[in-house]
Scaffold this motif. Structure first.
Motif, PDB file in Angstrom:
ATOM      1  N   ASP A  45       0.777  -1.078   0.057  1.00 49.42           N
ATOM      2  CA  ASP A  45       0.310  -0.325  -0.186  1.00 49.42           C
ATOM      3  C   ASP A  45       0.820   1.475  -0.208  1.00 49.42           C
ATOM      4  N   SER A  99      -6.709   4.362  -0.974  1.00 47.22           N
ATOM      5  CA  SER A  99      -6.918   3.041  -1.244  1.00 47.22           C
ATOM      6  C   SER A  99      -8.694   1.860  -1.663  1.00 47.22           C
ATOM      7  N   ASP A 307       2.709   2.230   3.563  1.00 49.82           N
ATOM      8  CA  ASP A 307       1.514   4.212   3.114  1.00 49.82           C
ATOM      9  C   ASP A 307       1.522   4.760   4.452  1.00 49.82           C
ATOM     10  N   HIS A 311       2.793   8.616   4.706  1.00 48.84           N
ATOM     11  CA  HIS A 311       1.717   9.786   5.340  1.00 48.84           C
ATOM     12  C   HIS A 311       2.717  10.990   5.887  1.00 48.84           C
ATOM     13  N   HIS A 350      -1.183   2.113  -5.706  1.00 46.59           N
ATOM     14  CA  HIS A 350      -0.903   4.416  -5.878  1.00 46.59           C
ATOM     15  C   HIS A 350       0.325   4.450  -4.685  1.00 46.59           C
ATOM     16  N   THR A 352       2.902   6.966  -2.373  1.00 42.81           N
ATOM     17  CA  THR A 352       2.364   8.020  -1.088  1.00 42.81           C
ATOM     18  C   THR A 352       3.258   8.962  -1.349  1.00 42.81           C
ATOM     19  N   HIS A 502      -1.273  10.950  -1.140  1.00 42.19           N
ATOM     20  CA  HIS A 502      -1.179   9.860  -2.278  1.00 42.19           C
ATOM     21  C   HIS A 502      -0.559  10.953  -3.779  1.00 42.19           C
TER      22      HIS A 502
HETATM   23 ZN   LIG Z   1      -2.890   6.256   1.637  1.00 38.43          ZN
END
Ligand SMILES: [Zn+2]
Length: 541
Positions: A45, A99, A307, A311, A350, A352, A502
């Motif tokens: 992720d 996500s 992810d 972040h 995706h 990030t 993202h």
């Molecule tokens: Zn995320």
């Protein structure tokens, strides 16, 4: 004479081409209809090319790399019978995905809307690859280091209007009935009565979980989905030994919410009392159970906290989350080593953070003599700091995530929450020390530029003071202060971050399996195409 000629011509016209065809056929890959028996989809992720690059760079350049032979799972995915594709991830009519939409597009092969679960962009439920695999008589499983009802696993076995509806998603998942569900998130499977100290169900749960983690329910009803799961034939597991002892249909929930981050896991890995299984151990268990089915299986494994590290702009944690993925994928590659019946797809939902190492004008390296002919009469004096690979060892040596560092700081009494103490905590757990003035800057706050009284995400009056980019750093209550720490050590780490959210950067798609099975997954794709090819791979016809 003429007949003889006709006979010879017939032979030339009809026999030779057949012969040459069969010769050609021998070298052709297996025909497309020969589908893989097993399909394993691994989703990192938030794992954009930047995150893949971080692990590859560490492997190749870290002076004290702990990666054997400096080889990563990505290298192994690409050696013999491996291929690479690039995939766009945008959701319906937007530039960037979350996500939930990306997971839904991978799971269904159809365009979905932001934050939707298992729906097309009109909001209609669409069959997922997991549900299709069940129809084909295959066994199915979902494994994650986040909550099993979190966006990515949910997209494969639930259909809800919003990813936040985890109590409803849990009900959907049981209805879909995958054979194996392993991850965190007990808090949406137990009745609200579990929050009452005296409640009988609370005592039962404490016995079941053997006190491995706090019992708290997020449900607003009295549904006990653990009872429902048992009625549907699931064995229940709440710690490593219960998981290892289980066979058949298995629901394993090893925390009230997400599982620990990768640094916390590596800090307790060798602790004999460790009760929470690692992502690799859960994946191994899932394969052990699912591979019993002669019809084959579909398994989705999510390394979900890459992810979260991104972040937070926490490069050290992100490296460790990539290690968590690396050891899990390596285990699966070992299992599939001499098999021709398994397709492995390794990709991301995706990108990030927009991360990268960048050269700086700070700490320019000293001029030095080189032995080369062109440097006989001059010194080698690069104009910028292009980055000492030693940074990679220092990143790896981070002992706590930024989140846990700030938790430790805010556990101090109010009076003790000083810049001096913040610097102390940071400098104890990372190899990129901050100064007192940097600590003061990190603790600076401002009136909330995105303030919204009725939105719990933005209802804080004051927030960490970001110099700019507030719009891209939307997790005000969690990762914004982490990003300020990242900013403070950026030039020492030579690490740059674009956003706390993202990006649309296309992600890599690694495929391993027979030529025919992996052929569709190379080239330039969109995740809906990837989803369609996965759907096709598990379908009978
Ligand atoms: Zn995320």
């Amino acid at each position: 004479m003429k007949d003889k000629l006709v006979a010879i011509l017939t032979i030339i016209l009809f026999v030779f081409p057949a012969f040459s065809c069969s010769q050609k056929q021998k070298t052709l890959p297996l025909s497309p209809i020969v589908k893989p028996k097993n399909v394993i989809l691994i989703i990192g992720d938030g794992m954009g090319p930047e995150q893949v690059g971080l692990l590859l760079t560490y492997a190749r350049q870290a002076p004290h790399s702990v990666l054997k032979d400096r080889i990563t799972c990505f290298d192994r995915m690409m050696d013999k019978n491996g291929s690479l594709g690039v995939s766009l991830t945008y959701a319906h009519n937007v530039l960037v995905t979350d996500s939930a939409a990306s997971g839904s597009q991978l799971a269904t092969g159809r365009f979905s809307g932001s934050e939707m679960i298992g729906l097309d962009y009109n909001g209609d439920p669409v069959i997922t690859v997991l549900e299709r695999a069940i129809q084909a008589g295959k066994s199915t499983g979902l494994v994650t280091d986040t909550r099993i009802t979190h966006a990515t696993p949910a997209a494969f076995a639930a259909h809800q209007a919003h990813r936040g509806m985890e109590t409803a998603i849990a009900v959907d998942m049981l209805a879909a009935g995958p054979d194996v569900l392993l991850g965190g998130g007990l808090d949406v499977w137990i009745p609200e009565e579990a929050n009452t100290k005296e409640a009988g169900v609370r005592g039962e749960l404490e016995k079941l979980t053997q006190g491995a983690f706090p019992i708290r329910s997020k449900r607003k009803d009295s549904r006990n989905l653990l009872t429902t799961a048992r009625e549907k034939g699931y064995k229940l597991a709440f710690n490593r030994s219960q998981m290892n002892a289980a066979s058949g249909k298995l629901l394993g929930l090893f925390s009230d919410s997400a599982l620990p981050n990768a640094i916390a896991v590596s800090n307790t890995l060798d602790d004999p009392k460790r009760s929470i299984p690692t992502l690799k151990e859960m994946s191994a268990k899932a394969i052990e159970i699912l591979s019993q089915n002669e019809q084959g299986f579909f398994l989705m494994i999510e390394a979900g906290q890459i992810d979260w590290a991104a972040h937070s702009n926490d490069a050290g944690l992100m490296l460790h989350e990539m290690f968590r993925l690396n050891e899990t994928v390596n285990h699966i590659l070992n299992w599939a080593e001499n098999r021709e019946d398994t397709l492995i797809i390794l990709t991301a939902d995706h990108t990030t953070g927009g991360f990268g190492f960048s050269y700086t004008g700070k700490d320019q390296p000293a001029a030095r003599q080189l032995s080369g002919k062109l440097f006989k009469d001059t010194v080698y004096n690069p104009g910028y700091n292009f980055g000492d690979p030693g940074v990679l060892d220092k990143l790896y040596s981070q002992k706590l995530s930024y989140g846990d560092i700030f938790d430790k700081f805010y556990q101090l009494s109010k009076e003790a929450q000083t810049p001096g103490n913040l610097a102390l905590v940071v400098n104890r757990y990372t190899d990129f020390p901050i100064t007192l003035s940097q600590a003061e800057r990190i603790l600076e706050t401002e009136d909330n530029p995105l303030y919204a009284a009725d939105d719990r995400r933005f209802n804080a009056k004051t927030v960490p003071k970001l110099d700019n980019k507030d719009e891209f750093y939307i997790y005000q209550k969690t990762s914004n202060q982490h990003a300020l720490l990242a900013l403070a050590v950026a030039s020492d780490q030579l690490a740059v971050w674009n956003t706390g959210a993202h990006t649309n950067t296309p992600v890599l798609v690694f495929a391993k399996g027979t030529d025919a099975a992996r052929a569709p997954f190379s080239g330039v794709l969109h995740h809906t195409q990837l989803g369609q090819y996965l759907m096709d791979a598990v379908s009978k016809k």
